[in-house]
Design a protein around this motif. Sequence first.
Motif, PDB file in Angstrom:
ATOM      1  N   GLU A 137      -5.764   8.936   0.546  1.00 52.84           N
ATOM      2  CA  GLU A 137      -5.178   7.632   0.806  1.00 52.84           C
ATOM      3  C   GLU A 137      -6.194   6.864   1.630  1.00 52.84           C
ATOM      4  O   GLU A 137      -6.578   7.300   2.720  1.00 52.84           O
ATOM      5  CB  GLU A 137      -3.877   7.785   1.585  1.00 52.84           C
ATOM      6  CG  GLU A 137      -3.278   6.465   2.006  1.00 52.84           C
ATOM      7  CD  GLU A 137      -2.043   6.607   2.876  1.00 52.84           C
ATOM      8  OE1 GLU A 137      -1.454   5.562   3.203  1.00 52.84           O
ATOM      9  OE2 GLU A 137      -1.676   7.745   3.251  1.00 52.84           O
TER      10      GLU A 137
ATOM     11  N   HIS B  11       0.837  -1.202   0.000  1.00 57.09           N
ATOM     12  CA  HIS B  11       0.000   0.000   0.000  1.00 57.09           C
ATOM     13  C   HIS B  11       0.875   1.255   0.000  1.00 57.09           C
ATOM     14  O   HIS B  11       0.650   2.181  -0.776  1.00 57.09           O
ATOM     15  CB  HIS B  11      -0.917  -0.014   1.233  1.00 57.09           C
ATOM     16  CG  HIS B  11      -1.667   1.247   1.446  1.00 57.09           C
ATOM     17  ND1 HIS B  11      -2.830   1.554   0.758  1.00 57.09           N
ATOM     18  CD2 HIS B  11      -1.407   2.305   2.262  1.00 57.09           C
ATOM     19  CE1 HIS B  11      -3.254   2.749   1.156  1.00 57.09           C
ATOM     20  NE2 HIS B  11      -2.415   3.218   2.064  1.00 57.09           N
TER      21      HIS B  11
ATOM     22  N   ASP C  96      -6.989   1.387  -2.429  1.00 59.66           N
ATOM     23  CA  ASP C  96      -5.864   2.089  -1.810  1.00 59.66           C
ATOM     24  C   ASP C  96      -5.970   3.603  -1.870  1.00 59.66           C
ATOM     25  O   ASP C  96      -5.431   4.284  -1.005  1.00 59.66           O
ATOM     26  CB  ASP C  96      -4.549   1.659  -2.479  1.00 59.66           C
ATOM     27  CG  ASP C  96      -4.212   0.224  -2.156  1.00 59.66           C
ATOM     28  OD1 ASP C  96      -3.804  -0.041  -1.022  1.00 59.66           O
ATOM     29  OD2 ASP C  96      -4.384  -0.643  -3.044  1.00 59.66           O
ATOM     30  N   GLY C  97      -6.616   4.142  -2.894  1.00 59.67           N
ATOM     31  CA  GLY C  97      -6.677   5.588  -3.012  1.00 59.67           C
ATOM     32  C   GLY C  97      -7.784   6.064  -3.924  1.00 59.67           C
ATOM     33  O   GLY C  97      -8.335   5.307  -4.719  1.00 59.67           O
TER      34      GLY C  97
ATOM     35  N   ILE D 232       0.940   4.344  -2.788  1.00 59.89           N
ATOM     36  CA  ILE D 232       0.623   5.737  -2.448  1.00 59.89           C
ATOM     37  C   ILE D 232       1.816   6.636  -2.756  1.00 59.89           C
ATOM     38  O   ILE D 232       1.663   7.735  -3.300  1.00 59.89           O
ATOM     39  CB  ILE D 232       0.177   5.856  -0.979  1.00 59.89           C
ATOM     40  CG1 ILE D 232      -1.147   5.111  -0.756  1.00 59.89           C
ATOM     41  CG2 ILE D 232       0.053   7.320  -0.557  1.00 59.89           C
ATOM     42  CD1 ILE D 232      -2.321   5.578  -1.608  1.00 59.89           C
TER      43      ILE D 232
ATOM     44  N   ARG E 120       1.357   9.653  -5.402  1.00 63.29           N
ATOM     45  CA  ARG E 120       1.538  11.048  -4.970  1.00 63.29           C
ATOM     46  C   ARG E 120       2.896  11.614  -5.379  1.00 63.29           C
ATOM     47  O   ARG E 120       3.139  12.802  -5.192  1.00 63.29           O
ATOM     48  CB  ARG E 120       1.387  11.136  -3.444  1.00 63.29           C
ATOM     49  CG  ARG E 120      -0.033  10.917  -2.986  1.00 63.29           C
ATOM     50  CD  ARG E 120      -0.151  11.044  -1.491  1.00 63.29           C
ATOM     51  NE  ARG E 120      -1.554  11.018  -1.074  1.00 63.29           N
ATOM     52  CZ  ARG E 120      -1.939  11.062   0.184  1.00 63.29           C
ATOM     53  NH1 ARG E 120      -1.054  11.141   1.157  1.00 63.29           N
ATOM     54  NH2 ARG E 120      -3.236  11.033   0.477  1.00 63.29           N
TER      55      ARG E 120
END
Length: 108
Positions: free
Chosen positions: A44, A16, A58-59, A20, A24
């Motif tokens: 997130e 994870h 996850d996002g 992320i 990002r």
Amino acid sequence: MYNLVILASRPSDWTHDQFIEWWRGAHADMTYGLPGLCRWHHTEILEAMDDKHSAGWDGLSVLSFKSKQDLETALASEEWTKAVEHVGAMRGRRIAVMGDERVMVPEQ
């Protein structure tokens, strides 16, 4: 605003945190230059409701444009093509939807 909303999960061989960080970081760098992009919120996902349909994501990204035409221009751009190429054959899952935003409770 006219939004592109993307809900995504990582590839099975990524953590994870890796996903992320990539989203990002390196992938965000590909996205900032989209023509007409007015706002970008990214969440997130750290928890899910208890049902099996909510788990495994996850996002969430909400990319906002002033109009549907502005989003269509962005999706036809070289910057979008490069962002899609950057995702490549990642093997994660995603849901992508578009539509008009209506503020139901304004920021206070």
